[in-house]
Write a protein that holds these residues in place. Structure first.
Motif, PDB file in Angstrom:
ATOM      1  N   MET A   1       2.240   1.742   9.869  1.00 54.70           N
ATOM      2  CA  MET A   1       3.268   1.420   9.223  1.00 54.70           C
ATOM      3  C   MET A   1       3.701   2.384   8.137  1.00 54.70           C
ATOM      4  O   MET A   1       2.539   2.740   7.250  1.00 54.70           O
ATOM      5  CB  MET A   1       3.525   0.159   8.745  1.00 54.70           C
ATOM      6  N   PRO A   2       4.746   3.058   8.159  1.00 52.97           N
ATOM      7  CA  PRO A   2       4.992   4.023   7.215  1.00 52.97           C
ATOM      8  C   PRO A   2       5.280   3.449   5.736  1.00 52.97           C
ATOM      9  O   PRO A   2       5.937   2.334   5.759  1.00 52.97           O
ATOM     10  CB  PRO A   2       6.035   5.054   7.576  1.00 52.97           C
ATOM     11  N   TRP A   3       4.978   4.093   4.661  1.00 53.85           N
ATOM     12  CA  TRP A   3       5.032   3.557   3.055  1.00 53.85           C
ATOM     13  C   TRP A   3       6.278   4.090   2.759  1.00 53.85           C
ATOM     14  O   TRP A   3       6.423   4.874   1.897  1.00 53.85           O
ATOM     15  CB  TRP A   3       4.002   4.061   2.495  1.00 53.85           C
ATOM     16  N   ASP A   4       7.584   3.823   3.371  1.00 54.90           N
ATOM     17  CA  ASP A   4       8.913   4.332   3.006  1.00 54.90           C
ATOM     18  C   ASP A   4       9.503   3.320   1.991  1.00 54.90           C
ATOM     19  O   ASP A   4       9.403   2.247   2.183  1.00 54.90           O
ATOM     20  CB  ASP A   4       9.881   4.391   4.196  1.00 54.90           C
ATOM     21  N   PHE A   5      10.012   3.875   0.649  1.00 49.93           N
ATOM     22  CA  PHE A   5      10.244   3.336  -0.353  1.00 49.93           C
ATOM     23  C   PHE A   5      11.948   3.301  -0.573  1.00 49.93           C
ATOM     24  O   PHE A   5      12.157   4.294  -0.477  1.00 49.93           O
ATOM     25  CB  PHE A   5       9.581   3.429  -1.529  1.00 49.93           C
ATOM     26  N   ASP A   6      12.588   2.197  -0.745  1.00 47.46           N
ATOM     27  CA  ASP A   6      14.052   2.557  -1.460  1.00 47.46           C
ATOM     28  C   ASP A   6      14.241   2.831  -2.793  1.00 47.46           C
ATOM     29  O   ASP A   6      13.250   2.088  -3.669  1.00 47.46           O
ATOM     30  CB  ASP A   6      14.662   0.970  -1.359  1.00 47.46           C
ATOM     31  N   SER A   7      15.001   3.625  -3.431  1.00 43.62           N
ATOM     32  CA  SER A   7      14.885   4.008  -4.648  1.00 43.62           C
ATOM     33  C   SER A   7      15.788   2.946  -5.529  1.00 43.62           C
ATOM     34  O   SER A   7      15.596   2.998  -6.721  1.00 43.62           O
ATOM     35  CB  SER A   7      15.776   5.335  -4.850  1.00 43.62           C
TER      36      SER A   7
ATOM     37  N   GLU B   1       2.415  -7.682   3.057  1.00 42.85           N
ATOM     38  CA  GLU B   1       2.660  -9.036   3.803  1.00 42.85           C
ATOM     39  C   GLU B   1       2.944  -8.595   4.972  1.00 42.85           C
ATOM     40  O   GLU B   1       2.432  -9.325   5.894  1.00 42.85           O
ATOM     41  CB  GLU B   1       3.906  -9.843   2.702  1.00 42.85           C
ATOM     42  N   LEU B   2       3.912  -8.002   5.416  1.00 41.37           N
ATOM     43  CA  LEU B   2       3.993  -7.526   6.661  1.00 41.37           C
ATOM     44  C   LEU B   2       2.829  -7.209   7.583  1.00 41.37           C
ATOM     45  O   LEU B   2       2.864  -7.545   8.725  1.00 41.37           O
ATOM     46  CB  LEU B   2       5.125  -6.304   6.680  1.00 41.37           C
ATOM     47  N   MET B   3       2.207  -6.208   6.886  1.00 44.93           N
ATOM     48  CA  MET B   3       0.816  -5.585   7.534  1.00 44.93           C
ATOM     49  C   MET B   3      -0.025  -7.098   7.630  1.00 44.93           C
ATOM     50  O   MET B   3      -0.755  -7.209   8.759  1.00 44.93           O
ATOM     51  CB  MET B   3       0.024  -4.772   6.800  1.00 44.93           C
ATOM     52  N   ILE B   4       0.079  -7.963   6.873  1.00 48.68           N
ATOM     53  CA  ILE B   4      -0.892  -9.282   7.001  1.00 48.68           C
ATOM     54  C   ILE B   4      -0.100 -10.000   8.328  1.00 48.68           C
ATOM     55  O   ILE B   4      -0.747 -10.394   8.991  1.00 48.68           O
ATOM     56  CB  ILE B   4      -0.876 -10.157   5.974  1.00 48.68           C
ATOM     57  N   PHE B   5       0.953 -10.269   8.238  1.00 51.52           N
ATOM     58  CA  PHE B   5       1.740 -11.071   9.045  1.00 51.52           C
ATOM     59  C   PHE B   5       1.589 -10.470  10.474  1.00 51.52           C
ATOM     60  O   PHE B   5       1.602 -11.353  11.643  1.00 51.52           O
ATOM     61  CB  PHE B   5       3.237 -11.407   8.749  1.00 51.52           C
TER      62      PHE B   5
END
Length: 124
Positions: A1-7, A20-24
Motif C-alpha cells: 500500500m503506497p504512502w500517498d498523503f493529501d496536503s 488502520e487499513l493495513m490492520i483491517f
C-alpha cells in the motif's frame, strides 16, 4: 500500500488511517510485530516524531500494544479490531450519504443506486 498523503490534512491523521487499513486488510494481522518507528517512518517518508505520534494514538485506541523490551504489536483482541473497523465503515458511510445528499439525492435514491451497482458488479 503506497504512502500517498493529501496536503490538506495533517500527516499524522493520514498515517493513523493508513495503518488502520493495513490492520483491517490483514497486512498487519492480529499479534504481528510492527517495524520500528524509524523503519516505518522511513518507508512512509515521514519524520519519526510524526510516526511516533500516529502510533501513540493507535496505542491509545487499543489497536497497538507496546511491550517495552520487544517493540510494538497489533492487538490480538479481534473484537477491538472489528469495533474499530466498524467505526471506520460507519464514518465513511455517513460521509458518503452526506455527500450524496449535497448532490440532491435522498436516501432512497442512494440505496437504489447502490443496489444497482452491486447487482451489476455481481453479474461481472
Amino acid at each position: 500500500m503506497p504512502w500517498d498523503f493529501d496536503s490538506d490534512r495533517p500527516i499524522y491523521l493520514q498515517l493513523i488511517e493508513k495503518i488502520e487499513l493495513m490492520i483491517f486488510s490483514g497486512k498487519y494481522p492480529p499479534g504481528a510485530k510492527l517495524p520500528s518507528v524509524r523503519d516505518i517512518a522511513k518507508e512512509a517518508a515521514v519524520n519519526p516524531n510524526t510516526m511516533q505520534r500516529a502510533l501513540a494514538k493507535l496505542e491509545e485506541d487499543g489497536l497497538i500494544i507496546t511491550h517495552r523490551t520487544s517493540g510494538r504489536f497489533i492487538t490480538e483482541d479481534e473484537k477491538m479490531i472489528k469495533k474499530a473497523k466498524t467505526r471506520l465503515a460507519q464514518e465513511q458511510t455517513t460521509e458518503f450519504f452526506a455527500n450524496m445528499q449535497k448532490l440532491g439525492f435522498d436516501k432512497t435514491e442512494v440505496i437504489a443506486m447502490v443496489n444497482q451497482m452491486l447487482e451489476k458488479e455481481c453479474k461481472e
